[in-house]
Design an enzyme around this catalytic site. Sequence first.
Site, PDB file in Angstrom:
ATOM      1  N   ASP A  45      75.579  46.712  76.517  1.00  0.00           N
ATOM      2  CA  ASP A  45      74.124  46.870  76.541  1.00  0.00           C
ATOM      3  C   ASP A  45      73.711  47.865  77.630  1.00  0.00           C
ATOM      4  O   ASP A  45      74.358  47.948  78.671  1.00  0.00           O
ATOM      5  CB  ASP A  45      73.473  45.502  76.794  1.00  0.00           C
ATOM      6  CG  ASP A  45      71.986  45.508  76.469  1.00  0.00           C
ATOM      7  OD1 ASP A  45      71.524  46.440  75.780  1.00  0.00           O
ATOM      8  OD2 ASP A  45      71.290  44.576  76.901  1.00  0.00           O
ATOM      9  N   ASN A  93      69.458  45.558  65.184  1.00  0.00           N
ATOM     10  CA  ASN A  93      69.400  46.993  65.524  1.00  0.00           C
ATOM     11  C   ASN A  93      69.040  47.873  64.328  1.00  0.00           C
ATOM     12  O   ASN A  93      68.623  49.015  64.480  1.00  0.00           O
ATOM     13  CB  ASN A  93      70.737  47.498  66.098  1.00  0.00           C
ATOM     14  CG  ASN A  93      71.071  46.945  67.465  1.00  0.00           C
ATOM     15  OD1 ASN A  93      72.235  46.808  67.816  1.00  0.00           O
ATOM     16  ND2 ASN A  93      70.057  46.600  68.247  1.00  0.00           N
TER      17      ASN A  93
HETATM   18  C1  IPE Z   1      73.322  49.119  73.522  1.00  0.00           C
HETATM   19  O1  IPE Z   1      72.409  49.840  74.268  1.00  0.00           O
HETATM   20  C2  IPE Z   1      73.740  49.826  72.224  1.00  0.00           C
HETATM   21  C3  IPE Z   1      73.126  49.289  70.989  1.00  0.00           C
HETATM   22  C4  IPE Z   1      72.447  48.176  70.925  1.00  0.00           C
HETATM   23  C5  IPE Z   1      73.301  50.064  69.758  1.00  0.00           C
HETATM   24  P1  IPE Z   1      70.854  49.843  73.919  1.00  0.00           P
HETATM   25  O2  IPE Z   1      70.610  50.836  72.850  1.00  0.00           O
HETATM   26  O3  IPE Z   1      70.403  48.435  73.632  1.00  0.00           O
HETATM   27  O4  IPE Z   1      70.204  50.381  75.270  1.00  0.00           O
HETATM   28  P2  IPE Z   1      69.087  49.655  76.145  1.00  0.00           P
HETATM   29  O5  IPE Z   1      69.531  48.235  76.323  1.00  0.00           O
HETATM   30  O6  IPE Z   1      67.812  49.778  75.382  1.00  0.00           O
HETATM   31  O7  IPE Z   1      69.098  50.420  77.432  1.00  0.00           O
HETATM   32 MG    MG Z   2      69.768  46.789  74.754  1.00  0.00          MG
END
Ligand code: IPE
Ligand code: MG
Length: 266
Positions: A45, A93
């Site tokens: 994350d 996501n």
């Molecule tokens: C993790 O990083 C990767 C995925 C969930 C694809 P994030 O994209 O959640 O990045 P932050 O947590 O918003 O900084």
């Molecule tokens: Mg994240």
Amino acid sequence: MPPRQRPRTDLTEGIVDGVYKAYERRLQADVLSAPVPRHVAIIMDGNRRFAESLGEEATAGHTHGKDKLEELLGWCLQLQIRVLTVFAFSTENLTRPKEELEVLMDLFEENFRRAGDDERVHRNRIRVRALGQIDLLPKAVQEAISYAEERTRGYDQYAFNLAVAYGGRQEIVHAIRRIAADAMQGTLQPADIDESVVSRYLYTSDLPDPDLILRTSGEERISNFLLWQLAYAELYFADVYWPGMRKLDFLRAIRSYQRRQRRFGT
Ligand code: IPE
Ligand code: MG
């Protein structure tokens, strides 16, 4: 910065680097003197926040995250951690902006293909797999996943699992559906359904449960990751964004796992 101060800065950096390396070596020796976890699972994350902290476009963080994952694989091989499962992309996501999804899907396509060809993967006999609702992903990504999975199907030295379009509850729902279907067919008796049967119907059917779950970026949540499998896992939360995780941070997580006494409820 005035040029005459440059050498001093470099020197300070050099010293800090040297101290860091020495500490890392000591920590690694320490970690290797005790049993390492068999299965490490990681919630990667903080990609976007990492990129923003560098003044970059948020989505550039995913490329940094991919680079870190390649590095992590090397650390796991050095420590002989047999099973690695990383949360790369959740079902939630899928609702992210289209542009970001395109960046992520391109990275998945390119890197599953790369994994299928990777010399490290073949030399170390690493079985590569995607866990999740693969059918929700674009065709090109599905094909790249099949490529990596087929080229590594026979390997059993290490397992490298990427959870993509993954949700823990969804995984359990899928298992329940298949269990119900088998029960209706008569190949499974309801009275015979126990924990080991349920485990067999999950994506991770042939893998040991994770011993250690590590999440980066300071968030202390499980976010629908490996819900069934984490029953007895040690949890570790690191206060670094995923792409900023150093080997030192990873070694600290392993050492913390080794220091905790696992009782399995007894
Ligand atoms: C993790 O990083 C990767 C995925 C969930 C694809 P994030 O994209 O959640 O990045 P932050 O947590 O918003 O900084
Ligand atoms: Mg994240």
